[in-house]
Write an enzyme that holds these catalytic residues in place. Structure first.
Site, mmCIF file in Angstrom:
data_model
loop_
_atom_site.group_PDB
_atom_site.id
_atom_site.type_symbol
_atom_site.label_atom_id
_atom_site.label_comp_id
_atom_site.label_asym_id
_atom_site.label_seq_id
_atom_site.Cartn_x
_atom_site.Cartn_y
_atom_site.Cartn_z
ATOM 1 N N GLU A 105 84.821 92.810 9.203
ATOM 2 C CA GLU A 105 85.117 91.390 8.959
ATOM 3 C C GLU A 105 84.453 90.615 10.087
ATOM 4 O OE1 GLU A 105 86.976 89.956 6.473
ATOM 5 O OE2 GLU A 105 87.387 91.839 5.457
ATOM 6 N N CYS A 111 87.126 81.715 12.263
ATOM 7 C CA CYS A 111 85.913 82.332 11.731
ATOM 8 C C CYS A 111 85.392 81.641 10.480
ATOM 9 C CB CYS A 111 86.166 83.805 11.440
ATOM 10 S SG CYS A 111 87.544 84.059 10.340
HETATM 11 P P1 NAD Z 1 84.340 90.512 19.538
HETATM 12 O O1 NAD Z 1 83.391 91.164 18.627
HETATM 13 O O2 NAD Z 1 83.888 90.142 20.892
HETATM 14 O O3 NAD Z 1 85.644 91.423 19.739
HETATM 15 C C1 NAD Z 1 86.339 92.014 18.659
HETATM 16 C C2 NAD Z 1 86.982 93.316 19.101
HETATM 17 O O4 NAD Z 1 85.962 94.219 19.505
HETATM 18 C C3 NAD Z 1 87.935 93.173 20.279
HETATM 19 O O5 NAD Z 1 89.097 93.923 20.011
HETATM 20 C C4 NAD Z 1 87.157 93.719 21.461
HETATM 21 O O6 NAD Z 1 87.986 94.349 22.394
HETATM 22 C C5 NAD Z 1 86.240 94.742 20.809
HETATM 23 N N1 NAD Z 1 84.954 94.860 21.505
HETATM 24 C C6 NAD Z 1 84.264 93.898 22.157
HETATM 25 N N2 NAD Z 1 83.113 94.379 22.648
HETATM 26 C C7 NAD Z 1 83.060 95.682 22.292
HETATM 27 C C8 NAD Z 1 82.119 96.741 22.496
HETATM 28 N N3 NAD Z 1 80.990 96.532 23.162
HETATM 29 N N4 NAD Z 1 82.399 97.948 21.976
HETATM 30 C C9 NAD Z 1 83.526 98.163 21.287
HETATM 31 N N5 NAD Z 1 84.460 97.219 21.085
HETATM 32 C C10 NAD Z 1 84.242 96.001 21.566
HETATM 33 O O7 NAD Z 1 84.885 89.228 18.720
HETATM 34 P P2 NAD Z 1 85.916 88.117 19.194
HETATM 35 O O8 NAD Z 1 85.311 87.308 20.292
HETATM 36 O O9 NAD Z 1 87.249 88.705 19.393
HETATM 37 O O10 NAD Z 1 86.008 87.232 17.871
HETATM 38 C C11 NAD Z 1 85.062 86.263 17.544
HETATM 39 C C12 NAD Z 1 84.152 86.696 16.428
HETATM 40 O O11 NAD Z 1 84.883 87.312 15.397
HETATM 41 C C13 NAD Z 1 83.443 85.530 15.772
HETATM 42 O O12 NAD Z 1 82.144 85.908 15.453
HETATM 43 C C14 NAD Z 1 84.235 85.309 14.507
HETATM 44 O O13 NAD Z 1 83.537 84.663 13.475
HETATM 45 C C15 NAD Z 1 84.618 86.693 14.153
HETATM 46 N N6 NAD Z 1 85.829 86.699 13.349
HETATM 47 C C16 NAD Z 1 85.752 87.115 12.071
HETATM 48 C C17 NAD Z 1 86.886 87.089 11.284
HETATM 49 C C18 NAD Z 1 86.865 87.541 9.864
HETATM 50 O O14 NAD Z 1 87.944 87.687 9.296
HETATM 51 N N7 NAD Z 1 85.729 87.764 9.251
HETATM 52 C C19 NAD Z 1 88.089 86.653 11.832
HETATM 53 C C20 NAD Z 1 88.102 86.241 13.145
HETATM 54 C C21 NAD Z 1 86.975 86.272 13.918
#
Ligand code: NAD
Length: 453
Positions: free
Chosen positions: A207, A241
């Site tokens: 997602e 998002c």
């Molecule tokens: P992110 O990708 O930075 O983090 C998401 C998760 O991944 C966190 O739990 C984090 O700990 C983990 N993570 C981060 N870096 C990692 C790595 N290198 N290796 C493994 N795990 C890692 O995203 P965010 O800042 O939490 O959220 C923002 C993004 O998420 C935006 O792009 C937004 O559009 C998207 N989003 C999508 C939805 C959806 O339902 N499609 C909902 C909310 C947010």
């Protein structure tokens, strides 16, 4: 982590989670533990980024309760074996599909709706009969701690375990051979998750995010459009998002529409003192957002307070696709307005970017509505509305292309964590000789007849 994972696998193998009444009981338990801890959960998120109790209940807990209620009500129907017609070549037999839980799954959440984005997938996995490790985002740290506390007091770790942490912990989790990984977050990290999952051939639901456009055509109901767009864009300080990332506005009405947007922003109270307007999650994101605001293009807002991590809802005019604000997903309270004079060209420009998670069209023209809905590929969206499609459990929620793989909510969530076993069930009183040696032209004639070719 290894221990939790192996214990969950062993527990899954006891078949206890497959029992429908077990699943219903646990879903009800989830709802009551959330209700009992509502104040505690709201307090944690408020401390993390000043998200108000009203917003936490309205935009997170209410949707979770609804998902749980739907799952409890529909579980019997979703999980029952479904008969399908048997084709002639298998005669005589019965054919049916048996839904089964995928097994032990990993759920990784994002920070912006930290309860909704971890608990909704949990509801789906529980309904399907899986065991799960849940890894909330580490960015709202009190919220992550709160989830850990509430769930470890409510559920046995062999069924549901919360593992807290950031990149090192998630990287370690991704090495384990889960039966499914459900990830919510950025497209960049989505690729890391997908790669790690591929090593073990683990199926994924991703997602992700992206730049979601909203088209405003010349015959839209402009006042209502401005009202709905301002609400949906600045909800959660733009950190949603599916919020409209940027607007594509018909040139002929854009001056008038900019004034309506400005009036709408000024009517609402987004002041730094307002307890119902959240903070930007952290300093890194604050700096990233402020750097996107070109002073000369500001129509409304354009002020900020770094210490309070507050950015006023900001509307930008005369934006082009080459501006900095159009380089990446904004994920903050900045609304760029791009004008167009031809809807076809506007759609073509939007198509040059990756497929968005959402798209919205504000118009009273059926032709324009159909054009955008048919010609643009995107996860989901709305006509004369934005963001609200997420609240309907009957609609699958997910992206397409760079904005995601797979979907959930309601029955789609159940399917996301299930495998559908296809069975042909045959009696022994008849066996047609067609498939056995010796082969013959008569047999081939019959095969052609049966398959109609
Ligand atoms: P992110 O990708 O930075 O983090 C998401 C998760 O991944 C966190 O739990 C984090 O700990 C983990 N993570 C981060 N870096 C990692 C790595 N290198 N290796 C493994 N795990 C890692 O995203 P965010 O800042 O939490 O959220 C923002 C993004 O998420 C935006 O792009 C937004 O559009 C998207 N989003 C999508 C939805 C959806 O339902 N499609 C909902 C909310 C947010």
């Amino acid at each position: 982590m290894q221990d939790i994972f192996h214990n969950q696998k062993a527990y899954f193998d006891t078949n206890e989670t497959k029992d429908i009444s077990f699943r219903r009981t646990q879903l009800k338990r989830l709802k009551s533990c959330l209700k009992e801890n509502e104040d505690f959960l709201c307090d944690a998120i408020y401390k993390d980024f000043k998200k108000s109790k009203f917003d936490t209940i309205a935009t997170e807990l209410a949707l979770i309760y609804h998902e749980i209620d739907v799952a409890v009500r529909q579980l019997g129907n979703w999980s029952r074996r479904k008969s399908v017609p048997t084709n002639l070549v298998n005669f005589p037999a019965r054919s049916y599909i048996i839904p089964e839980p995928l097994g032990s799954v990993l759920i990784i959440g994002a920070w912006n709706y930290p309860y909704l984005l971890t608990i909704c997938p949990m509801v789906a996995a529980m309904a399907a009969g899986c065991t799960m490790i849940v890894k909330p985002s580490e960015m709202p740290i009190r919220t992550s701690n709160a989830l850990k506390k509430v769930f470890s007091e409510t559920f046995d770790e062999k069924y549901i375990a919360v593992v807290e942490g950031g990149i090192p912990e998630t990287t370690e989790l991704l090495q384990l051979k889960f039966d499914k990984i459900f990830f919510t977050g950025s497209t960049h990290v989505g690729k890391i998750v997908y790669k790690a999952a591929a090593e073990n051939l683990v199926p994924v639901t991703l997602e992700l995010g992206g730049k979601s456009p909203a088209f405003v055509t010349s015959n839209a109901h402009l006042k209502m459009t401005a009202k709905r767009l301002v609400w949906s864009k600045f909800l959660n300080a733009g950190q949603t998002c599916i919020s409209p990332d940027y607007l594509m506005v018909d040139e002929s009405i854009h001056e008038k529409f900019l004034m309506l947007l400005k009036a709408e922003v000024e009517k609402e109270n987004f002041a730094v003192e307002n307890d119902n307007y959240p903070q930007i999650i952290n300093e890194r994101n604050f700096d990233r957002l402020v750097a996107m605001i070109p002073r000369e293009k500001v129509v409304a807002g354009g002020e900020w307070d770094k210490e309070k991590r507050w950015i006023a809802p900001t509307i930008l005019r005369d934006v082009s696709f080459s501006d900095k604000v159009m380089e990446e997903e904004i994920f903050g309270p900045i609304m760029p307005v791009i004008t167009y004079n031809n809807l076809d060209t506007a759609i073509s420009e939007v198509k040059k970017l990756s497929k968005p998670l959402s798209a919205y069209i504000f118009t009273r023209s059926r032709k324009q509505k159909s054009k955008v809905l048919n010609e643009l590929s995107f996860g989901g969206g709305g006509v004369n509305e934005a963001v609200m499609h997420i609240s309907n459990s009957n609609l699958p929620f997910g992206g397409v292309g760079a904005s995601g793989i797979g979907s959930y909510h309601g029955e789609d969530g159940f399917k996301t964590f299930s495998h559908f076993k296809a069975i042909v069930d045959k009696p022994n009183w008849l066996e047609l000789p067609l498939k056995y040696f010796p082969h013959s032209s008569t047999k081939l004639w019959w095969i052609r007849k049966i398959f109609k070719f």
